[in-house]
Write an enzyme that holds these catalytic residues in place. Structure first.
Site, PDB file in Angstrom:
ATOM      1  N   LYS A 232       0.931  -1.451   0.072  1.00 57.85           N
ATOM      2  CA  LYS A 232      -0.052  -0.023   0.276  1.00 57.85           C
ATOM      3  C   LYS A 232       0.632   1.296  -0.176  1.00 57.85           C
ATOM      4  CE  LYS A 232      -3.599   2.179   2.281  1.00 57.85           C
ATOM      5  NZ  LYS A 232      -4.518   2.361   4.103  1.00 57.85           N
ATOM      6  N   SER A 308      -9.450   1.884   3.112  1.00 55.96           N
ATOM      7  CA  SER A 308      -8.828   2.807   1.980  1.00 55.96           C
ATOM      8  C   SER A 308      -7.949   1.946   1.263  1.00 55.96           C
ATOM      9  CB  SER A 308      -7.538   4.120   2.520  1.00 55.96           C
ATOM     10  OG  SER A 308      -6.962   3.720   3.748  1.00 55.96           O
ATOM     11  N   GLY A 329      -7.280   1.385   9.622  1.00 54.43           N
ATOM     12  CA  GLY A 329      -6.559   2.798  10.679  1.00 54.43           C
ATOM     13  C   GLY A 329      -8.730   2.151  11.477  1.00 54.43           C
ATOM     14  N   GLY A 330      -8.590   2.164  10.708  1.00 55.85           N
ATOM     15  CA  GLY A 330     -10.248   2.222  10.897  1.00 55.85           C
ATOM     16  C   GLY A 330     -11.631   0.921  10.345  1.00 55.85           C
ATOM     17  N   GLY A 331     -10.691  -0.193   9.968  1.00 58.48           N
ATOM     18  CA  GLY A 331     -10.926  -0.890   9.010  1.00 58.48           C
ATOM     19  C   GLY A 331     -10.684  -0.888   7.297  1.00 58.48           C
ATOM     20  N   SER A 332      -9.094   0.042   6.991  1.00 57.31           N
ATOM     21  CA  SER A 332      -8.614   0.086   6.140  1.00 57.31           C
ATOM     22  C   SER A 332      -7.809  -1.507   5.334  1.00 57.31           C
ATOM     23  CB  SER A 332      -7.802   1.112   5.969  1.00 57.31           C
ATOM     24  OG  SER A 332      -8.403   2.498   6.568  1.00 57.31           O
TER      25      SER A 332
END
Length: 628
Positions: A232, A308, A329-332
């Site tokens: 990524k 993301s 960071g929040g389900g990325s």
């Protein structure tokens, strides 16, 4: 990294006591929270599940531009931001919430050593290649391949690559050439899959040539030698810039060396094939990027792959790599994995060294693994797990699970019914069916629980990740970053900048409350089970291609089940378990106790074994090993 704000909607707080705060002209109501010890976590609690109930309109194209122009005007923007904060739940549930809890800033967990069944505990100080070999020793190896499999579709695994190379059926160089050809084809007009932000064919061929020579000498570095792995574009990997999906960040923060996780993979001989596309700055759930294009879902290229870590999920789904790295960071990691029908795994906070990763979310972001199979996620997890950062507390030893198709000891699965059911009908029925199959085959027990204040936790996470992102890049924004950012990201950056110390401190107090709630739940169960997302992949609208989009209804549904893993630093994994009526993938999620990665991977492996016979081939798929 994933961020999401909910815009104005009615507030309904049946189970909360309200307290009024007087601030002169500005008056607001804050929730008074019960003591943690007074909250009933059982299935018959009087706690009310608070739905997101987002009513914000979708914005893209000219409308999004107009909104940003108003938002960035000094006086008008300040007024807009005030009312955006005032009329959504952040103020009522977070900023002005009254609670007795103290702040908890970093979700590091203490460790208590305990005996685990069928688990190998590794000594510290091993090299990445040695840890990979221990992972191989944990596998239930088979000589079967895609061609003689009884499954209708199965992805090539890392061990398939290793066997094909060792038996000289194919070389890493041939695989690299096929991969480059596939990437070129997928980028052509008419497909425009936008998997990568950057890749260098010469560098890929150089790595592949070196790997081929090692196999010819009979000296591969590990089973990862010659295996293509994507990274990524939030993680440093030479010789590429690290853009974070932006047009400017790499200009002010040059990439000088590999991130620790990349360096460990490289030492195992993996071919690092390039930097995958992502939602700009990780600030969204769709993966739509106005600068580098939108990574499309290989199961239906008219739909999103999720954010993301959109490109990482898509390249694994499309067969270009058996594994890719992301940052969650929040389900990325987990969210796009579920939308693309692959495995997404994030370990406990601190388990994977974070050096060389863009510092966009210090206390909620963690490197994670996207893989075609649970087996491959284990191998790469073993490779990239390292010693703690100098500023971190000592970690427990790395433990790897034995993966075998035999009955596991009884597992207790915590299920919060209203939360579990807050998704589409297809997702609910598919995940319930998968859960029932686990119970039937293994005799595992479902424990009905209530997880309080899930919507509160989501908003507190939003304040935290937004504040950390702003603090990280604030000194660059005014000079260059803001004007060169996408329109959707500019909205997010404006809102991040409006958070103050009260917002942030109360968010960390909520983190402490949730940590204690989850500790109680884990005293009753081994893992928490839920769907991974509330909706399957939705269509990419043409007006979003230039500006990005603000779609908070779908965004709220996508992040619904992600937050505890990040905000509380818990390990979590998603496994594909089926498809909706349109043939789009559905994933189930298991959230584990701190440092329980071994058990979590065992559970995911058991789930995968029950579903893999029904896995379907994506519309866009590349067979890199050919007829091996």
């Amino acid at each position: 990294m994933i961020t999401l704000l909910t815009f104005p909607f009615p507030l309904r707080l049946i189970s909360f006591t309200k307290s009024t705060y007087s601030m002169g002209l500005f008056r607001d109501n804050g929730v008074v929270y019960k003591s943690v010890n007074d909250v009933d976590l059982g299935p018959n609690t009087d706690e009310i599940y608070l739905h997101a109930d987002v009513k914000a309109p979708r914005m893209a194209g000219l409308i999004a531009k107009l909104f940003v122009w108003f938002l960035e005007m000094k006086l008008i923007g300040d007024i807009l931001l005030y009312f955006l904060k005032k009329n959504n739940r952040i103020q009522k549930l977070v900023s002005y919430g009254v609670m007795e809890d103290s702040p908890l800033y970093v979700p590091l967990h203490p460790y208590e050593d305990f005996e685990e069944e069928d688990v190998k505990s590794l000594c510290p100080g091993l090299s990445p290649a040695e840890q990979v070999q221990h992972a191989i020793d944990c596998l239930q190896l088979s000589d079967s391949t895609l061609q003689d499999s009884h499954f209708s579709f199965r992805r090539w695994k890392i061990m398939d690559y290793s066997r094909a190379y060792s038996s000289q059926q194919i070389t890493p160089l041939v695989v690299a050439e096929r991969l480059i050809s596939a990437v070129v084809q997928s980028s052509e007009p008419g497909m425009d899959m936008s998997f990568f932000i950057s890749y260098d064919a010469r560098d890929i061929l150089r790595q592949a040539t070196e790997s081929t020579l090692r196999y010819q000498r009979g000296e591969p570095l590990s089973v990862l030698d010659g295996v293509p792995i994507a990274v990524k574009d939030e993680i440093d990997c030479m010789p590429y810039p690290t853009t974070g999906g932006s047009k400017w960040l790499h200009k002010v923060r040059p990439c000088k060396e590999d991130a620790c996780c990349v360096e460990r993979l490289r030492s195992c001989g993996a071919i690092l094939v390039g930097k995958t596309n992502m939602h700009e700055l990780g600030a969204g759930t769709s993966g739509i990027n106005p600068h580098y294009g939108t990574s499309r879902n290989p199961y239906n290229p008219k739909r999103i792959s999720g954010g993301s870590s959109s490109g990482s999920a898509a390249v694994v789904c499309a067969g270009l790599c058996p594994v890719a790295l992301g940052v969650d960071g929040g389900g990325s990691v987990r969210m796009p994995a579920a939308l693309c029908g692959v495995v997404g795994f994030k370990p406990s906070y601190g388990r994977i060294p974070h050096s060389g990763v863009l510092p966009l979310n210090w206390t909620v972001g963690m490197v994670g693994v996207l893989a075609g199979t649970v087996e491959d996620s284990l191998i790469v997890y073993a490779a990239i797990s390292g010693q703690p950062e100098p500023h971190q507390s000592p970690m427990p030893r790395l433990k790897l699970p034995m993966l075998k198709h035999s009955s596991m000891s009884s597992i207790r699965l915590a299920k919060s019914n209203e939360w579990f059911n807050d998704c589409s009908d297809d997702i609910r029925s598919c995940c319930l069916k998968a859960l029932a199959s686990l119970q039937k085959l293994y005799g595992w027990e479902t424990v009905e629980v209530t997880i309080p204040d899930i919507e509160v936790m989501r908003l507190a996470h939003y304040v935290t990740i937004g504040s950390e992102c702003t603090a990280s890049i604030a000194h660059h924004l005014e000079h260059k970053g803001r004007s060169e950012s996408g329109w959707d990201v500019r909205v997010a950056l404006s809102i991040y900048g409006s958070f103050d110390s009260r917002d942030y401190l109360n968010a960390q107090r909520i983190r402490n409350r949730q940590m204690r709630f989850h500790e109680k739940i884990f005293s009753m169960a081994d893992v928490i089970v839920s769907p991974m997302v509330g909706v399957t992949a939705y269509e990419i609208m043409e007006d979003a291609q230039e500006t990005g989009e603000l779609d908070y209804v779908n965004g709220a549904a996508l992040v619904r089940y992600s937050i505890a893993g990040n905000f509380l630093g818990l390990p979590a994994v998603t496994v594909p378990v089926g498809y909706d009526k349109l043939g789009l993938p559905i994933g189930i999620q298991f959230i584990g106790k701190p440092w329980s990665e071994a058990k979590l991977i065992q559970i995911a492996y058991a789930m995968e074994a029950l579903c893999e016979a029904e896995y379907k081939k994506p519309q866009v798929f590349y067979d890199l090993l050919g007829e091996c």
